[in-house]
Design an enzyme around this catalytic site. Structure first.
Site, PDB file in Angstrom:
ATOM      1  N   LYS A 100     -18.709  31.286 -29.483  1.00  0.00           N
ATOM      2  CA  LYS A 100     -19.124  32.500 -30.195  1.00  0.00           C
ATOM      3  C   LYS A 100     -18.813  32.306 -31.665  1.00  0.00           C
ATOM      4  O   LYS A 100     -17.985  31.468 -32.026  1.00  0.00           O
ATOM      5  CB  LYS A 100     -18.345  33.714 -29.676  1.00  0.00           C
ATOM      6  CG  LYS A 100     -19.010  35.031 -29.946  1.00  0.00           C
ATOM      7  CD  LYS A 100     -20.071  35.331 -28.920  1.00  0.00           C
ATOM      8  CE  LYS A 100     -20.726  36.660 -29.130  1.00  0.00           C
ATOM      9  NZ  LYS A 100     -21.500  37.069 -27.951  1.00  0.00           N
TER      10      LYS A 100
HETATM   11  P1  NAD Z   1     -27.954  44.894 -32.307  1.00  0.00           P
HETATM   12  O1  NAD Z   1     -27.482  44.512 -33.661  1.00  0.00           O
HETATM   13  O2  NAD Z   1     -29.381  44.698 -31.958  1.00  0.00           O
HETATM   14  O3  NAD Z   1     -27.591  46.426 -32.026  1.00  0.00           O
HETATM   15  C1  NAD Z   1     -26.308  46.946 -32.214  1.00  0.00           C
HETATM   16  C2  NAD Z   1     -26.334  48.447 -31.984  1.00  0.00           C
HETATM   17  O4  NAD Z   1     -24.988  48.925 -32.083  1.00  0.00           O
HETATM   18  C3  NAD Z   1     -27.144  49.216 -33.033  1.00  0.00           C
HETATM   19  O5  NAD Z   1     -27.839  50.283 -32.413  1.00  0.00           O
HETATM   20  C4  NAD Z   1     -26.068  49.747 -33.960  1.00  0.00           C
HETATM   21  O6  NAD Z   1     -26.457  50.946 -34.644  1.00  0.00           O
HETATM   22  C5  NAD Z   1     -24.962  50.044 -32.963  1.00  0.00           C
HETATM   23  N1  NAD Z   1     -23.658  50.166 -33.607  1.00  0.00           N
HETATM   24  C6  NAD Z   1     -23.094  49.329 -34.499  1.00  0.00           C
HETATM   25  N2  NAD Z   1     -21.899  49.822 -34.911  1.00  0.00           N
HETATM   26  C7  NAD Z   1     -21.721  50.974 -34.242  1.00  0.00           C
HETATM   27  C8  NAD Z   1     -20.705  51.951 -34.224  1.00  0.00           C
HETATM   28  N3  NAD Z   1     -19.611  51.831 -34.985  1.00  0.00           N
HETATM   29  N4  NAD Z   1     -20.836  53.042 -33.399  1.00  0.00           N
HETATM   30  C9  NAD Z   1     -21.943  53.183 -32.625  1.00  0.00           C
HETATM   31  N5  NAD Z   1     -22.940  52.295 -32.606  1.00  0.00           N
HETATM   32  C10 NAD Z   1     -22.833  51.203 -33.406  1.00  0.00           C
HETATM   33  O7  NAD Z   1     -27.000  44.116 -31.283  1.00  0.00           O
HETATM   34  P2  NAD Z   1     -27.286  43.755 -29.752  1.00  0.00           P
HETATM   35  O8  NAD Z   1     -27.814  42.363 -29.706  1.00  0.00           O
HETATM   36  O9  NAD Z   1     -28.031  44.873 -29.112  1.00  0.00           O
HETATM   37  O10 NAD Z   1     -25.796  43.680 -29.170  1.00  0.00           O
HETATM   38  C11 NAD Z   1     -25.109  44.839 -28.708  1.00  0.00           C
HETATM   39  C12 NAD Z   1     -23.944  44.414 -27.828  1.00  0.00           C
HETATM   40  O11 NAD Z   1     -24.445  43.655 -26.719  1.00  0.00           O
HETATM   41  C13 NAD Z   1     -22.910  43.516 -28.499  1.00  0.00           C
HETATM   42  O12 NAD Z   1     -21.628  43.830 -27.986  1.00  0.00           O
HETATM   43  C14 NAD Z   1     -23.313  42.120 -28.070  1.00  0.00           C
HETATM   44  O13 NAD Z   1     -22.243  41.213 -28.103  1.00  0.00           O
HETATM   45  C15 NAD Z   1     -23.759  42.410 -26.651  1.00  0.00           C
HETATM   46  N6  NAD Z   1     -24.674  41.392 -26.092  1.00  0.00           N
HETATM   47  C16 NAD Z   1     -25.842  41.080 -26.719  1.00  0.00           C
HETATM   48  C17 NAD Z   1     -26.696  40.137 -26.138  1.00  0.00           C
HETATM   49  C18 NAD Z   1     -28.039  39.819 -26.728  1.00  0.00           C
HETATM   50  O14 NAD Z   1     -28.807  39.101 -26.071  1.00  0.00           O
HETATM   51  N7  NAD Z   1     -28.376  40.317 -27.913  1.00  0.00           N
HETATM   52  C19 NAD Z   1     -26.339  39.495 -24.946  1.00  0.00           C
HETATM   53  C20 NAD Z   1     -25.134  39.840 -24.331  1.00  0.00           C
HETATM   54  C21 NAD Z   1     -24.309  40.803 -24.908  1.00  0.00           C
END
Ligand code: NAD
Length: 416
Positions: A100
């Site tokens: 990561k």
């Molecule tokens: P992203 O950047 O597309 O979206 C993040 C979201 O979180 C946005 O809606 C943002 O407004 C919100 N956010 C950020 N700070 C915040 C806060 N303080 N309070 C409330 N909401 C807040 O990111 P993503 O790719 O959707 O990832 C989201 C989560 O899923 C992360 O924990 C990431 O590690 C996990 N994840 C992502 C993937 C992937 O394929 N993208 C895979 C596995 C896990």
């Protein structure tokens, strides 16, 4: 977050009777890299950032994990998330280890050109330690298919055409069908299996989500298509609720234009944080880590929590929620759909062949159901919760691979 991921590791390692030397081997990251990134700002000044890549384990294959652009990114956070990737890839049994990283920055203050330059500079600094057979980054918070295209391009300048160096690329640039929605789809499958176990129907199920980015939005869309009502969504700017269910397609359009759910006209405004304790059947944290804590866990009203985000629940909150009989589908199982389809994308890049969407979704479904069933069986046989069971499965597989590469390979794992 590091302490928390170690707490969950130790809980499962105790049940597995992992000896302390083996624990040390499994917990210590293989490599921790911290680099300085210097680029030019839009005003012609200097931008200075720190970038991190933590490579946790490669006993089961090349290391794999997202890149996050956020002010919270540091060595501890990347180390915790890298270890979660190791257990996650083992839970879904894809041939990867865990890694990561990311850049400590606030993307809200940077324009596209600045993000592009920072990304290329980061690749210049870490290019020797990533690669299709070494470590394969993917999108995470505030990074997307564009970021992956820049990384592929910069890396390919040095090493020749290398689409397999990253996953989550645009479809027209060696990406995969189904990758964009894969994590959200996997979250939906995980909830579907939990609902079958609990004999609960999708129809009218009230779901609240924190985060409406890549993962949260596609999970919400697919769940609404099943008949669930998305009753509340909160993000970094605000929140919106509607007891009749939000129109997810319209909310997605709104977020594409406004970069937040705030002020969406199809519901009532709410304070973003309230989403965690909203009156709902299912809560889906899909934003950042450490959001369910001892301070708010007692107020959670959902009966099921599906951890779409990585590390959203502190150990104290985990304990409180179990006492309240809340079923938690843990991150290393629930959000593993993303890395599963990343594996399919990488396999297509290596084969130089394209798979149809139908095949991708079918294979994803098979992988998620197999992992879910294995975790549930371990939870039942060890009389433990789903998180501990998932860690037992992941750690057991990684430990076996680690041992088989040593002259201790004939030793039984619990004798090591
Ligand atoms: P992203 O950047 O597309 O979206 C993040 C979201 O979180 C946005 O809606 C943002 O407004 C919100 N956010 C950020 N700070 C915040 C806060 N303080 N309070 C409330 N909401 C807040 O990111 P993503 O790719 O959707 O990832 C989201 C989560 O899923 C992360 O924990 C990431 O590690 C996990 N994840 C992502 C993937 C992937 O394929 N993208 C895979 C596995 C896990």
């Amino acid at each position: 977050m590091l302490e928390e991921s170690r707490y969950y590791f130790n809980k499962a390692a105790k049940i597995l009777s992992v000896a302390s030397i083996a624990k040390k081997l499994l917990v210590t990251p293989k490599r921790v890299v911290k680099v300085e990134i210097v680029t030019e700002s839009k005003e012609g000044g200097i931008l200075h950032h720190l970038g991190f890549r933590v490579q946790h384990d490669n006993s089961r294959g090349p290391m794999k994990g997202g890149l996050r652009y956020h002010p919270s990114v540091d060595e501890d956070e990347a180390t915790a998330l890298a270890s979660l990737m190791t257990w996650k890839t083992a839970v879904v049994n894809v041939p990867y280890g865990g890694a990561k990283g990311g850049i400590n920055c606030d993307p809200q203050t940077l324009n596209e050109k600045e993000l592009h330059d920072i990304t290329r500079e980061f690749v210049t600094e870490i290019k020797e330690i990533i690669g299709p057979n070494l470590d394969i980054p993917a999108p995470d918070v505030n990074t997307n298919a564009n970021t992956m295209a820049w990384i592929m391009d910069e890396y390919s300048k040095h090493y020749g055409f290398s689409p397999g160096v990253v996953t989550g690329k645009p479809l027209h640039l060696f990406g995969s069908e189904g990758r964009e929605e894969a994590t959200g789809r996997g979250v939906m499958y995980a909830l579907e299996m939990a609902l079958e176990d609990e004999k609960i129907d999708w129809k009218g199920l009230r779901i609240a989500l924190q985060g409406f980015g890549n993962v949260g939005s596609f999970a919400a869309k697919l769940m609404a298509e099943k008949g669930a009502l998305i009753v509340a969504v909160g993000d970094h700017m605000g929140g919106v609720e509607n007891p009749e269910g939000l129109n997810v397609e319209n909310l997605m359009k709104w977020v594409r234009q406004n970069r937040t759910v705030d002020k969406f006209p199809g519901g009532n405004p709410m304070e973003s944080n309230l989403v965690l304790t909203w009156d709902c059947d299912v809560l889906i944290p899909a934003a950042l880590g450490d959001v369910l804590t001892k301070e708010n866990a007692n107020d959670v009203r959902a009966k099921i929590i599906v951890e779409a985000a990585n590390g959203p629940t502190s150990p104290e909150a985990d304990e409180i929620l179990h006492k309240k009989n809340v079923l938690i589908i843990p991150d290393i199982l629930a959000n593993a759909g993303g890395v599963t389809v990343s594996y399919f994308e990488w396999a297509q890049n290596i084969q130089q062949y394209r798979w149809e969407l139908e095949k991708i979704n079918g294979e994803l479904y098979k992988t998620m159901t197999k992992a879910y069933t294995s975790v549930r069986e371990i939870a039942r046989s060890h009389n433990t919760d789903m998180r501990t069971a998932a860690f037992i499965l992941g750690i057991g597989r990684v430990a076996k691979a680690t041992l088989s590469r040593t002259h201790f390979s004939n030793a039984k794992f619990d004798e090591f």
